[in-house]
Design a protein around this motif. Sequence first.
Motif, PDB file in Angstrom:
ATOM      1  N   LEU A  65       0.831  -1.209   0.000  1.00 47.54           N
ATOM      2  CA  LEU A  65       0.000   0.000   0.000  1.00 47.54           C
ATOM      3  C   LEU A  65       0.867   1.261   0.000  1.00 47.54           C
ATOM      4  N   ALA A  66       1.945   1.261   0.780  1.00 45.85           N
ATOM      5  CA  ALA A  66       2.839   2.421   0.813  1.00 45.85           C
ATOM      6  C   ALA A  66       3.511   2.637  -0.548  1.00 45.85           C
ATOM      7  N   GLU A  67       3.900   1.557  -1.179  1.00 46.19           N
ATOM      8  CA  GLU A  67       4.524   1.633  -2.500  1.00 46.19           C
ATOM      9  C   GLU A  67       3.547   2.223  -3.518  1.00 46.19           C
ATOM     10  N   ASP A  68       2.291   1.812  -3.450  1.00 52.18           N
ATOM     11  CA  ASP A  68       1.296   2.265  -4.418  1.00 52.18           C
ATOM     12  C   ASP A  68       0.797   3.680  -4.131  1.00 52.18           C
ATOM     13  N   ALA A  69       0.934   4.125  -2.896  1.00 49.40           N
ATOM     14  CA  ALA A  69       0.507   5.477  -2.535  1.00 49.40           C
ATOM     15  C   ALA A  69       1.535   6.517  -2.972  1.00 49.40           C
ATOM     16  N   GLY A  70       2.771   6.029  -3.170  1.00 49.18           N
ATOM     17  CA  GLY A  70       3.896   6.899  -3.404  1.00 49.18           C
ATOM     18  C   GLY A  70       3.931   7.597  -4.682  1.00 49.18           C
TER      19      GLY A  70
END
Length: 70
Positions: A65-70
């Motif tokens: 999720l953090a990777e995709d929010a970035g």
Amino acid sequence: MSTPPVKGPASYFPSIEKTYGRPIAEWKAIVRAHYPARHMELVSMLKADHAMGHGHANALVAHTLAEDAG
């Protein structure tokens, strides 16, 4: 000069790959295939459908999720 140790959710990745027999990229694809969903819904899916432990599932979902929010 040595590289610093991996911290955070990614520190679980070697154990996840060894324990569950799939590369992290494959696990991330499984998580992404269940979008849109909330963090804990994704964790529950990994636990129920793939018998993944809570800590491993949580780390994998958090990192994805953090990777995709970035």
